[in-house]
Write a protein that holds these residues in place. Structure first.
Motif, mmCIF file in Angstrom:
data_model
loop_
_atom_site.group_PDB
_atom_site.id
_atom_site.type_symbol
_atom_site.label_atom_id
_atom_site.label_comp_id
_atom_site.label_asym_id
_atom_site.label_seq_id
_atom_site.Cartn_x
_atom_site.Cartn_y
_atom_site.Cartn_z
ATOM 1 N N CYS A 193 0.832 -1.201 0.000
ATOM 2 C CA CYS A 193 0.000 0.000 0.000
ATOM 3 C C CYS A 193 0.868 1.253 0.000
ATOM 4 O O CYS A 193 1.880 1.328 0.712
ATOM 5 C CB CYS A 193 -0.903 0.012 1.232
ATOM 6 S SG CYS A 193 -2.135 -1.305 1.221
ATOM 7 N N ARG A 265 -7.453 -8.002 1.452
ATOM 8 C CA ARG A 265 -7.910 -6.704 1.962
ATOM 9 C C ARG A 265 -8.684 -6.866 3.271
ATOM 10 O O ARG A 265 -8.615 -6.005 4.153
ATOM 11 C CB ARG A 265 -8.796 -6.010 0.923
ATOM 12 C CG ARG A 265 -8.040 -5.464 -0.285
ATOM 13 C CD ARG A 265 -8.981 -4.686 -1.187
ATOM 14 N NE ARG A 265 -8.301 -4.196 -2.377
ATOM 15 C CZ ARG A 265 -8.608 -4.560 -3.621
ATOM 16 N NH1 ARG A 265 -9.600 -5.427 -3.842
ATOM 17 N NH2 ARG A 265 -7.943 -4.075 -4.652
ATOM 18 N N CYS A 268 -6.154 -7.100 5.957
ATOM 19 C CA CYS A 268 -5.548 -5.770 6.136
ATOM 20 C C CYS A 268 -6.472 -4.848 6.921
ATOM 21 O O CYS A 268 -6.031 -4.105 7.811
ATOM 22 C CB CYS A 268 -5.231 -5.143 4.783
ATOM 23 S SG CYS A 268 -4.059 -6.069 3.769
ATOM 24 N N HIS A 269 -7.749 -4.887 6.592
ATOM 25 C CA HIS A 269 -8.702 -3.975 7.229
ATOM 26 C C HIS A 269 -8.876 -4.297 8.708
ATOM 27 O O HIS A 269 -9.026 -3.394 9.541
ATOM 28 C CB HIS A 269 -10.049 -4.045 6.523
ATOM 29 C CG HIS A 269 -11.050 -3.053 7.044
ATOM 30 N ND1 HIS A 269 -10.976 -1.707 6.767
ATOM 31 C CD2 HIS A 269 -12.134 -3.213 7.856
ATOM 32 C CE1 HIS A 269 -11.966 -1.076 7.370
ATOM 33 N NE2 HIS A 269 -12.679 -1.970 8.036
ATOM 34 N N THR A 276 -5.994 1.008 5.108
ATOM 35 C CA THR A 276 -6.437 0.207 3.965
ATOM 36 C C THR A 276 -7.193 1.012 2.916
ATOM 37 O O THR A 276 -7.531 0.484 1.862
ATOM 38 C CB THR A 276 -7.307 -0.976 4.435
ATOM 39 O OG1 THR A 276 -8.312 -0.495 5.330
ATOM 40 C CG2 THR A 276 -6.458 -2.004 5.146
#
Length: 406
Positions: A193, A265, A268-269, A276
């Motif tokens: 990211c 994702r 990650c969140h 994110t």
């Protein structure tokens, strides 16, 4: 590209090996500038695993770890865990001795050090192993060149099984005697990211973070925050001779399906929801060779017609940390010198079924890449013009049809 450097192992053998490597990461002129001792936080909550790790630390004379209550943790490290989803997590395991390294720069530095000491470094894509009358004569590159050697040591990682498959076909080996029985290719999904300047300030004291068994996040070298989805996958094909092997996907590493992206994702969140929303600079499928026990495979090939062929493979997603010290053990194997009883047994060519626990068993693959692929991942190359092509494809793989069996 960054990699985790840590000594936390439930098996004393690998803890001792990791401490040996850690000392060299701290002191070798070629490496110490690339090692960052940020510590690491582990939210896995695996009580029996952590108890074994701590028992090993105490047996070595000192346990550097401690548990941090979650309410305290939310206020530590600049508050980066304030919004972390701790569902099912009772506490955090902290080891200040661990950290990460700039693996890209460290690898280049070590390779240059080898060249400076007289190693001849040739660049090319290996097309095949060249069989001779009494063993392997060398390797043929895709440009037609043949490099010969008295002893041949493929360190081909996830491509080792596909490199060996034509040789095994020629020698009419049974499945039980093939390399795939010892080690297979697996891959994990990694997202990078893109961070802003304020994000970098917030993350300046970030430790390596292990989020349950789902993945990890590593401090940014530069402006990229790396998230790893630890749920690994195989990519099984059927070779022209009818054998099933797992190989790296026959596409650019940056081509990742939407299904796999969404799964990553989600992890990650839960870990860092505040980051994110940042754009993903790129995605990657990172491949490694994994063994059933996650031990290395450092051995002479047992087949009588491959007497000068040696194997050094089986990183199993936990072995980059051994960059500074694993070479001396490989040299011992090439010279017929014992590395000690336990190492000789762990790193040997194995027969029969695996028993006991693995060295890094939480990343052992239990699913197939094809089950998470979608239209994005199988687009023809000509239709991927908007996708990144920063990684270079390699020759030396076996073409085959995708195995549709479960």
């Amino acid at each position: 590209m960054n990699k985790i450097i840590r000594t936390d192992y439930s098996e004393r053998f690998y803890m001792d090996l990791a401490y040996e490597a850690m000392e060299q990461w701290k002191t070798l002129p070629e490496l110490k500038k690339y090692f960052h001792q940020t510590g690491w936080i582990d939210f896995s909550g695996n009580g029996s695993e952590l108890a074994s790790i701590r028992e090993n630390f105490r047996a070595r004379g000192r346990d550097p770890t401690k548990d941090i209550p979650l309410d305290e943790l939310r206020e530590m490290f600049g508050g980066i865990y304030k919004h972390t989803d701790f569902s099912g997590v009772d506490g955090a395991y902290w080891n200040p001795e661990a950290g990460w390294c700039d693996a890209s720069a460290a690898t280049v530095e070590m390779m240059q050090a080898a060249v400076n000491r007289g190693v001849k470094y040739e660049i090319g894509n290996v097309a095949r192993l060249v069989l001779g009358i009494s063993g392997v004569d060398g390797v043929q590159l895709s440009d037609g060149r043949i490099l010969t050697a008295d002893k041949v040591l493929p360190c081909a990682g996830a491509r080792t099984s596909s490199l060996m498959s034509p040789v095994e076909d020629h020698l009419q080996m049974d499945d039980s005697d093939r390399l795939e029985k010892q080690v297979m290719a697996a891959c994990i999904c990694v997202a990078h990211c893109l961070l802003g300047e304020n994000d970098l300030v917030d993350l300046k004291s970030m430790p390596v973070t292990i989020y349950a068994l789902d993945g990890d996040a590593q401090p940014p070298p530069g402006n990229l925050l790396k998230f790893t989805n630890s749920r690994s996958l195989t990519n099984t094909i059927v070779t022209p001779s009818g054998h099933r092997i797992s190989v790296p996907p026959d596409r650019d590493q940056t081509v990742v399906s939407n299904k796999l992206k969404e799964e990553t994702r989600t992890v990650c969140h839960k870990l860092f929801p505040q980051f994110t929303s940042r754009p993903e600079a790129y995605w990657r499928l990172c491949c490694d060779a994994i063994t059933p026990s996650q031990d290395h495979l450092i051995t002479k090939h047992p087949h009588p017609q491959l007497g000068n062929l040696y194997i050094a493979v089986g990183g199993s997603f936990h072995s980059y940390k051994f960059l500074p010290n694993i070479g001396k053990y490989i040299v011992n194997v090439l010279g017929g010198i014992s590395n000690g009883q336990e190492a000789d047994v762990r790193w040997a060519w194995k027969s029969g079924n695996l028993t006991g626990r693995g060295a890094h068993e939480e990343v052992y693959p239990a699913r197939e890449l094809r089950d998470l692929d979608d239209d994005v991942a199988v687009l023809p190359i000509s239709e991927r013009s908007t996708l990144s092509s920063s990684s270079t494809s390699m020759d030396g793989h076996v073409s085959g049809k995708m195995d549709k069996s479960r």
